[in-house]
Design an enzyme around this catalytic site. Structure first.
Site, mmCIF file in Angstrom:
data_model
loop_
_atom_site.group_PDB
_atom_site.id
_atom_site.type_symbol
_atom_site.label_atom_id
_atom_site.label_comp_id
_atom_site.label_asym_id
_atom_site.label_seq_id
_atom_site.Cartn_x
_atom_site.Cartn_y
_atom_site.Cartn_z
ATOM 1 N N LYS A 186 51.673 28.409 27.373
ATOM 2 C CA LYS A 186 51.430 29.720 28.427
ATOM 3 C C LYS A 186 52.582 29.873 29.168
ATOM 4 O O LYS A 186 52.856 28.749 29.950
ATOM 5 C CB LYS A 186 49.875 29.105 28.832
ATOM 6 C CG LYS A 186 49.670 30.346 29.787
ATOM 7 C CD LYS A 186 48.497 29.729 30.816
ATOM 8 C CE LYS A 186 48.932 30.426 32.142
ATOM 9 N NZ LYS A 186 47.955 30.552 33.330
ATOM 10 N N LYS A 227 44.675 20.339 37.761
ATOM 11 C CA LYS A 227 45.420 19.986 38.851
ATOM 12 C C LYS A 227 45.521 18.411 39.289
ATOM 13 O O LYS A 227 46.335 17.656 39.367
ATOM 14 C CB LYS A 227 45.489 20.994 40.051
ATOM 15 C CG LYS A 227 46.203 22.206 39.922
ATOM 16 C CD LYS A 227 46.058 23.241 40.784
ATOM 17 C CE LYS A 227 46.786 24.491 40.376
ATOM 18 N NZ LYS A 227 45.911 25.759 40.691
ATOM 19 N N LYS A 278 54.358 30.156 36.022
ATOM 20 C CA LYS A 278 55.334 29.853 37.091
ATOM 21 C C LYS A 278 55.223 28.417 37.048
ATOM 22 O O LYS A 278 56.291 27.869 37.756
ATOM 23 C CB LYS A 278 54.859 30.466 38.329
ATOM 24 C CG LYS A 278 55.145 31.935 39.018
ATOM 25 C CD LYS A 278 54.204 32.580 39.848
ATOM 26 C CE LYS A 278 53.044 33.273 39.410
ATOM 27 N NZ LYS A 278 52.001 33.547 40.362
HETATM 28 P P1 ADP Z 1 50.933 31.497 36.924
HETATM 29 O O1 ADP Z 1 50.139 30.547 35.815
HETATM 30 O O2 ADP Z 1 52.224 31.960 36.602
HETATM 31 O O3 ADP Z 1 50.746 30.653 38.111
HETATM 32 P P2 ADP Z 1 48.635 33.005 37.967
HETATM 33 O O4 ADP Z 1 47.653 31.775 37.964
HETATM 34 O O5 ADP Z 1 48.846 33.414 39.506
HETATM 35 O O6 ADP Z 1 49.575 32.881 37.308
HETATM 36 O O7 ADP Z 1 47.968 34.249 37.342
HETATM 37 C C1 ADP Z 1 47.721 35.400 37.916
HETATM 38 C C2 ADP Z 1 46.929 36.190 36.901
HETATM 39 O O8 ADP Z 1 47.948 36.726 35.684
HETATM 40 C C3 ADP Z 1 45.951 36.023 36.549
HETATM 41 O O9 ADP Z 1 44.785 36.948 36.131
HETATM 42 C C4 ADP Z 1 46.040 35.154 35.135
HETATM 43 O O10 ADP Z 1 44.991 35.224 34.271
HETATM 44 C C5 ADP Z 1 47.131 36.211 34.565
HETATM 45 N N1 ADP Z 1 48.197 35.231 33.611
HETATM 46 C C6 ADP Z 1 49.079 34.408 34.316
HETATM 47 N N2 ADP Z 1 49.784 33.973 33.197
HETATM 48 C C7 ADP Z 1 49.425 34.595 32.183
HETATM 49 C C8 ADP Z 1 49.727 34.398 30.646
HETATM 50 N N3 ADP Z 1 50.839 33.691 30.367
HETATM 51 N N4 ADP Z 1 48.868 35.429 29.861
HETATM 52 C C9 ADP Z 1 48.244 36.024 30.283
HETATM 53 N N5 ADP Z 1 47.788 36.356 31.508
HETATM 54 C C10 ADP Z 1 48.467 35.339 32.527
#
Ligand code: ADP
Ligand code: TRP
Length: 321
Positions: A189, A110, A192
């Site tokens: 990856k 970040k 959001k």
């Molecule tokens: P984002 O990256 O969309 O903000 P978060 O960081 O809120 O997602 O992740 C919430 C959960 O979902 C965590 O346990 C994270 O490891 C899992 N997760 C998020 N994106 C992925 C992905 N592309 N593949 C596998 N797991 C994911």
């Protein structure tokens, strides 16, 4: 065995969240006593719109219940309904070396993106450690990107135990290697924050459009594609279609003759069918919001009963009580 995981209500959940975290977590419900919560305190580090936070929190609750969270078995709650966790965060922060937090990838990423960090963002892993330790959790199912935070939790717990005597259970992260990272529509990856998501319960037309707009290379349909296993639509199809079907599409792509448009159409159809039952359940639940609120309040009461005991143990150990 106590299993714990949390997810931030920072936007609509997507296939990465589902296959990386939710599905493994829901499967684990059978194997122990599961505690799953909506990390609304954590979402404050990135989202400042209160109405949006409320709406996302409800959305996540509906998503989990629709996808098979069993509130009889599993303790399901909002993080802020157990305020004890913020008190434990303070105790833990006093034994957390600055360097440990400075090394965290998510914080460094970040910073690298030019975000001007607030203290909450920096201290985020300490709150996460409190989330985990306050329920004497043994196992924490998360996506690979959260593994480091669980390791930080272990370091903090070990340090506290060394300084104040055995207080906390040392948790283990659990990562499903087969679905460790779900790719987004641009091949990065799915996240959001990259705008490359396929929502779990997205609107039909918009999601179809999103899937059809996945960019492929310019090779013609007839050309054999020896790298078919790397194809983005194939990788996603493997998640939502039966294994034989995904293998069949992969073989056709490899041999030549399957156009990318047809492949993406198949991906949409399988995605839509895969979540059909859950989608139906979700729209029913959305008409019984009092039930959803009841589930969350009941979960918070059960979670709080455990949190109070563990917090008191830590306060006695630290000479506060
Ligand atoms: P984002 O990256 O969309 O903000 P978060 O960081 O809120 O997602 O992740 C919430 C959960 O979902 C965590 O346990 C994270 O490891 C899992 N997760 C998020 N994106 C992925 C992905 N592309 N593949 C596998 N797991 C994911
Ligand atoms: N940081 C996690 C995420 O962004 C959410 C989270 C907060 C969490 N507290 C937790 C996950 C405790 C597991 C355990 O995905």
């Amino acid at each position: 065995m106590r299993i714990l995981s949390g997810i931030q209500p920072s936007g609509a959940l997507h296939l990465g969240n589902y296959f990386g975290m939710m599905k493994p977590a829901l499967e684990l419900q059978e194997q122990g006593e599961a505690y799953y919560f909506i990390a609304n305190y954590h979402s404050m580090t990135s989202l400042v719109d209160p109405a949006q936070r409320r709406q996302n929190t409800l959305g996540v609750a509906l998503d989990f219940l629709a996808c098979g969270l069993d509130p009889q078995r599993t303790v399901f709650f909002r993080q802020s309904d157990v305020p004890e966790v913020t008190e434990l965060t303070w105790l833990l922060s006093t034994v957390t070396p600055m360097g440990l937090l400075e090394r965290c990838h998510s914080y460094k990423d970040k910073l690298a993106k030019g975000l001007s960090p607030n203290h909450g963002l920096f201290a985020y892993p300490v709150l996460m450690a409190a989330d985990i330790l306050i329920y004497d959790s043994n196992v924490v199912p998360v996506g690979r990107d959260q593994k480091q935070h669980v390791e930080v939790t272990r370091d903090i717990a070990i340090k506290f135990n060394e300084l104040y005597g055995e207080t906390f259970v040392i948790p283990e992260p659990q990562i499903r290697e087969d679905v460790a990272v779900v790719p987004g529509t641009d091949g990065q990856k799915m996240s959001k924050s990259y705008g490359n998501t396929i929502e779990l319960f997205g609107e039909e037309k918009a999601t179809r459009r999103k899937i059809m707009s996945i960019v492929m290379d310019s090779r013609r349909p007839q050309e054999p594609k020896p790298d078919a296993d790397q194809n983005l639509a194939i990788q996603l199809l493997r998640l939502v279609a039966p294994p034989d079907t995904a293998r069949d599409y992969e073989a056709r792509l490899r041999a030549g003759g399957l156009g990318y448009g047809d492949l993406k159409k198949a991906l949409f159809e399988h995605y839509w069918a895969h979540f059909a039952t859950a989608r139906q359940r979700r729209s029913e639940l959305a008409t019984h919001l009092d039930h959803v609120e009841h589930v969350l309040r009941d979960g918070a009461a059960r979670a709080r009963a455990v949190a109070r005991v563990v917090l008191a143990r830590a306060k006695v150990a630290a000479g506060l009580e």
